[in-house]
Design a protein around this motif. Sequence first.
Motif, short mmCIF file in Angstrom:
data_model
loop_
_atom_site.label_atom_id
_atom_site.label_comp_id
_atom_site.label_asym_id
_atom_site.label_seq_id
_atom_site.Cartn_x
_atom_site.Cartn_y
_atom_site.Cartn_z
N LYS A 415 0.67 -1.30 0.09
CA LYS A 415 0.01 0.09 -0.05
C LYS A 415 0.92 1.08 0.16
O LYS A 415 0.57 2.15 -0.74
CB LYS A 415 -0.93 -0.01 1.21
CG LYS A 415 -1.89 1.17 1.20
CD LYS A 415 -2.81 1.03 2.60
CE LYS A 415 -3.79 2.25 2.60
NZ LYS A 415 -3.33 3.47 2.94
N LYS A 416 1.81 1.25 0.69
CA LYS A 416 2.83 2.33 0.99
C LYS A 416 3.45 2.63 -0.27
O LYS A 416 3.99 3.82 -0.74
CB LYS A 416 3.66 2.34 2.10
CG LYS A 416 2.73 2.61 3.57
CD LYS A 416 3.67 2.44 4.64
CE LYS A 416 2.93 2.86 6.02
NZ LYS A 416 1.75 1.99 6.19
N GLU A 419 1.35 4.16 -3.13
CA GLU A 419 0.98 5.50 -2.65
C GLU A 419 2.25 6.29 -2.99
O GLU A 419 2.30 7.43 -3.41
CB GLU A 419 0.61 5.75 -1.18
CG GLU A 419 -0.88 5.26 -1.15
CD GLU A 419 -1.19 5.25 0.38
OE1 GLU A 419 -0.35 5.67 1.22
OE2 GLU A 419 -2.18 4.84 0.91
N SER A 424 -2.48 3.77 -5.98
CA SER A 424 -3.48 3.36 -4.88
C SER A 424 -3.70 1.66 -5.03
O SER A 424 -3.27 1.45 -6.08
CB SER A 424 -4.71 3.84 -5.04
OG SER A 424 -5.54 3.74 -5.97
N ASP A 426 -6.33 -1.25 -4.15
CA ASP A 426 -7.77 -1.87 -3.50
C ASP A 426 -8.00 -3.12 -3.41
O ASP A 426 -7.25 -3.85 -4.21
CB ASP A 426 -8.88 -0.85 -4.57
CG ASP A 426 -10.18 -0.69 -3.57
OD1 ASP A 426 -10.08 -1.30 -2.61
OD2 ASP A 426 -11.03 -0.28 -4.21
N LYS A 440 -3.30 0.55 -8.97
CA LYS A 440 -3.65 1.51 -10.02
C LYS A 440 -2.22 2.54 -9.83
O LYS A 440 -2.14 3.00 -8.70
CB LYS A 440 -5.01 2.39 -9.54
CG LYS A 440 -5.15 3.29 -10.63
CD LYS A 440 -6.35 4.06 -10.44
CE LYS A 440 -6.98 5.11 -11.33
NZ LYS A 440 -7.97 5.91 -11.28
#
Length: 512
Positions: A415-416, A419, A424, A426, A440
Amino acid sequence: MSYPILTAEVRFEQDIVQVRQKARQIAAWLGFDSQAQTRIATAVSEIARNAFKYAGGGKVEFIVEGESPQIFRTRISDTGPGIADLAVVLIPNFRSGTGAGLGLAAAKRLMDEVEIDSAPDRGTAVQLIKHFSKHMPALSAIELNQLVDKLTRQIPEDPYAEIQQQNQELLRTLEELRQRQEELIQLNQQLEDTNRGVVALYAELNEKAESLRREGQLKSSFLSNMSHEFRTPLTVILLLSEILLNRLDGELSAEQEKQVNYIHKSAESLAELVNDSLDLAKVQAGKLTLRVADFEVEDLFSALRGMMRPLLPQNSAVTLIFEAPLELPTLTTDEGKVSQILRNLISNALKFTEAGEVRVAAEIGEGETVTFSVADTGIGISPADQKRIFEEFVQIENPLQKGVKGTGLGLSLCKKLAEFLGGSIDITSSPGVGSTFFVKLPIVYAPDEENSLEMSAAKGDEILRAIANSPSSAPDSAAKVLMGEDEDSFSVFAEKLLGTNSLYGDRGSQES
């Protein structure tokens, strides 16, 4: 239905008081509350006073109209000179030197509706309308006739009684105003106290935020330092165990091989935890090493296919499928970090899928983005846990979890990293059906000014990471790094490597 209740003439000044009395009485008998009665009586007396003052007198008619709902209409008309500048008089906040317009302005505030018809030399007619409230019952013709009879038989009251009533109303109004003023003072005091409390709370929150920021920095610094300190001895343990498993120091008994395998697997797990912790610390500190370059998704999938297929045991009931990317542009971002994200996701999917398939795909997304997906037919994740899995050190309870190793940092790191790359991650999942993770990312990486990117890293750190991730890497490269940090450990490797020409030949001697 229009039903006239009473008609009264205003010829003398005392008639104004009597008209006010009648307006109050009729309003009371119709069922209006005391506040509405006062409003109606005051509005009627103001307009009746205007008729007497500007036209020398007039006529007042009290009428009930409608069936359901009903309205109480009071029509006050005169045959005076009329209002030449009616539009100007009706302007809000209009004031004149003679006081003209004050009565109309007061009536408009007190009544629900005010209708005015006036023209020069034609007189003026003002209609004051008050609506029956919802809880007031509609009055029938019989009830209205009874009201008319009551008014006809009633003996006129003393005009001074109405003046006394007005005085009492004024006193009550003043008392209500005083109470409201006191309430406003108390409310203002409470608001001031609340504001002071809010200011204090903001100060406390700012202090807490600063404290959390410092704690975060300390945690990141601790994780980074801890990881660096742990990696050298872990690499030593991994390589020593490989030396033993590769029989470089002689044969092992079955029990010894079993124990050394335990050591090797435990060291691998700890190395994975250390590597993930270091990556998390770097991401949180905004000092992650990024190497932005052009690459093709097809090449990325080809490399991943070669890395991940060996994770499937022979005769596995799970099939790993990489869909051929169609019409995807060249990506400009950090291929290594994208690969790291997908490796974590694919590895998790393989761990928690007992039968079926793990499918990896990529397609063009909206707004110059590409979306990678990793779908499996595994155990799935309940909706309540789909956010928790991205937290650090969180692992979902499942019987299958006991049979696989993990740190609980992989998805948090994914996740990090996503980002940090400007994207992102999901998930869509159903227990017992499977999960699909979507990553994404922008097609072209755009650095965030807030992130301090280090575009180069220490080579020794990278070599250690490579060794820890792949214990089968060439030991001679490891030795060159470890010699400066731990000469005693290196002497063991040098001794074994120099004496093992069957594996490394003369290359080890030359490098020592």
